[in-house]
Design a protein around this motif. Structure first.
Motif, PDB file in Angstrom:
ATOM      1  N   ASN A 249       1.832  -7.737  -0.813  1.00 38.60           N
ATOM      2  CA  ASN A 249       2.803  -7.497   0.242  1.00 38.60           C
ATOM      3  C   ASN A 249       3.764  -6.372  -0.108  1.00 38.60           C
ATOM      4  N   ARG A 250       4.011  -6.166  -1.372  1.00 40.58           N
ATOM      5  CA  ARG A 250       4.832  -5.009  -1.785  1.00 40.58           C
ATOM      6  C   ARG A 250       4.112  -3.711  -1.443  1.00 40.58           C
ATOM      7  N   TYR A 251       2.809  -3.655  -1.685  1.00 41.06           N
ATOM      8  CA  TYR A 251       2.039  -2.453  -1.365  1.00 41.06           C
ATOM      9  C   TYR A 251       1.876  -2.290   0.151  1.00 41.06           C
ATOM     10  N   ARG A 252       1.766  -3.412   0.852  1.00 42.95           N
ATOM     11  CA  ARG A 252       1.711  -3.349   2.315  1.00 42.95           C
ATOM     12  C   ARG A 252       3.023  -2.790   2.875  1.00 42.95           C
ATOM     13  N   ALA A 253       4.129  -3.147   2.229  1.00 42.25           N
ATOM     14  CA  ALA A 253       5.427  -2.605   2.645  1.00 42.25           C
ATOM     15  C   ALA A 253       5.447  -1.098   2.460  1.00 42.25           C
ATOM     16  N   ASP A 254       4.879  -0.609   1.352  1.00 43.52           N
ATOM     17  CA  ASP A 254       4.750   0.836   1.133  1.00 43.52           C
ATOM     18  C   ASP A 254       4.016   1.486   2.296  1.00 43.52           C
ATOM     19  N   PHE A 291      -6.762  -2.058  -4.569  1.00 43.07           N
ATOM     20  CA  PHE A 291      -6.304  -3.453  -4.563  1.00 43.07           C
ATOM     21  C   PHE A 291      -6.086  -3.919  -3.127  1.00 43.07           C
ATOM     22  N   LEU A 292      -5.520  -3.043  -2.290  1.00 42.15           N
ATOM     23  CA  LEU A 292      -5.288  -3.380  -0.887  1.00 42.15           C
ATOM     24  C   LEU A 292      -6.604  -3.587  -0.135  1.00 42.15           C
TER      25      LEU A 292
END
Length: 326
Positions: A249-254, A291-292
């Protein structure tokens, strides 16, 4: 002195147009064992006066006046003041439907839950008369919190009833928007039984001019900071599944902020932010886009992510040719 069953915490800041309706919706509940805590966060309109008028008229209403510190700070002050066995939060431009408090108390006591949540009228498919009750474990709640194969939003702090003992030491992060996210995550980490009801008990006022409804503002970047906090708390749990999904979810926020920045790039106002944040976010995504791709996110998002390597190369080439200056 008999302590109240429920403490209702209402942070107040420049909402004189909506405040009376919010407070009255609590006063008119079919539940008398309640205290209402109005935390006036340095309002400059007539909100302060409205708070004082209500607290002078009703013995169970307390007004706290403080210097402006933001929503998180006001909520934290309210929790510290609360005397009830249970706590609920209401934003001062929202309101409760009749019977909401009685219903939430019934749920938390009937199922001996750590906290309970019900629906709000922001959900387009919500029906005031429906009632489907689900008992969730911590993991089942976190699956929804992390939005794994679902877009159901359970991250907000309102429309919930918490045991005070559960949340008394958990703080909302001061100075950030999207403050509900790390708060709710911390609560979930120490909860074993959560009850969800599809019954609508809370009216959410949609403010088209608020920060969270605008396409982009500098404060939107706070979303990255709050997910950094979630990752921090996840790592302390030492649970591999929780850590991986917090990172996801941190990468999705990016990715979400990247799209916002692309839209904002048309404005000269955000030119410098665009350049600096693009470099940071693109570098982070470049390291983690595989990873995403392996994660359980919608196919439409995966299609965009698949195109990311090409976009990244084009962007880095354009930086070398660009005349922008930091």
């Amino acid at each position: 002195m008999k302590l109240p069953k429920v403490s209702v915490i209402i942070p107040v800041y420049n909402v004189d147009q909506y405040l009376s309706k919010c407070i009255t919706s609590v006063i008119n509940q079919e539940f008398d064992d309640v205290e209402i805590i109005l935390v006036d966060d340095g309002s400059t309109d007539s909100s302060s006066k409205i708070c004082d008028e209500f607290s002078s008229k009703y013995e169970n209403i307390t007004t706290i006046h403080k210097n402006n510190g933001g929503l998180s700070d006001a909520r934290n002050v309210g929790v510290k003041q609360a005397m009830g066995e249970y706590i609920t939060f209401i934003d001062s431009d929202d309101w409760l439907y009749p019977g909401a408090l009685q219903y939430l108390v019934m749920l938390i006591e009937k199922y001996n839950a750590d906290f309970v949540m019900a629906e709000n009228s922001r959900v387009k498919s919500a029906n005031l008369s429906t009632e489907n009750i689900s008992l969730w474990t911590r993991k089942e709640f976190l699956e929804r919190f992390f939005k794994l194969n679902t877009q159901v939003n359970v991250q907000y702090a309102w429309a919930k009833l918490y045991r005070k003992e559960l949340i008394k030491d958990i703080k909302f992060p001061v100075g950030l928007i999207s403050e509900d996210v790390p708060f709710t995550f911390q609560v979930a980490l120490i909860s074993n039984k959560i009850v969800y009801s599809s019954k609508v008990i809370y009216h959410y006022f949609y403010n088209s001019s608020s920060i969270t409804t605008k396409k982009f503002s500098e404060q939107r970047l706070d979303l990255l900071r709050v997910w950094d906090l979630v990752v921090k708390y996840a790592e302390k749990s030492k649970n591999k599944w929780i850590i991986e999904n917090a990172l996801l979810n941190r990468y999705r926020a990016d990715f979400g902020i990247l799209i916002n920045l692309l839209q904002a790039n048309r404005s000269l106002k955000y030119k410098k932010i665009f350049l600096i944040e693009h470099i940071n976010i693109l570098s982070n995504l470049h390291s983690h886009y595989k990873f995403l791709l392996k994660s359980p996110i919608p196919a439409s998002r995966k299609a965009l992510i698949s195109a990311f390597p090409l976009f990244y190369k084009i962007f880095m080439m354009s930086l070398k040719l660009s005349k922008w200056k930091r």
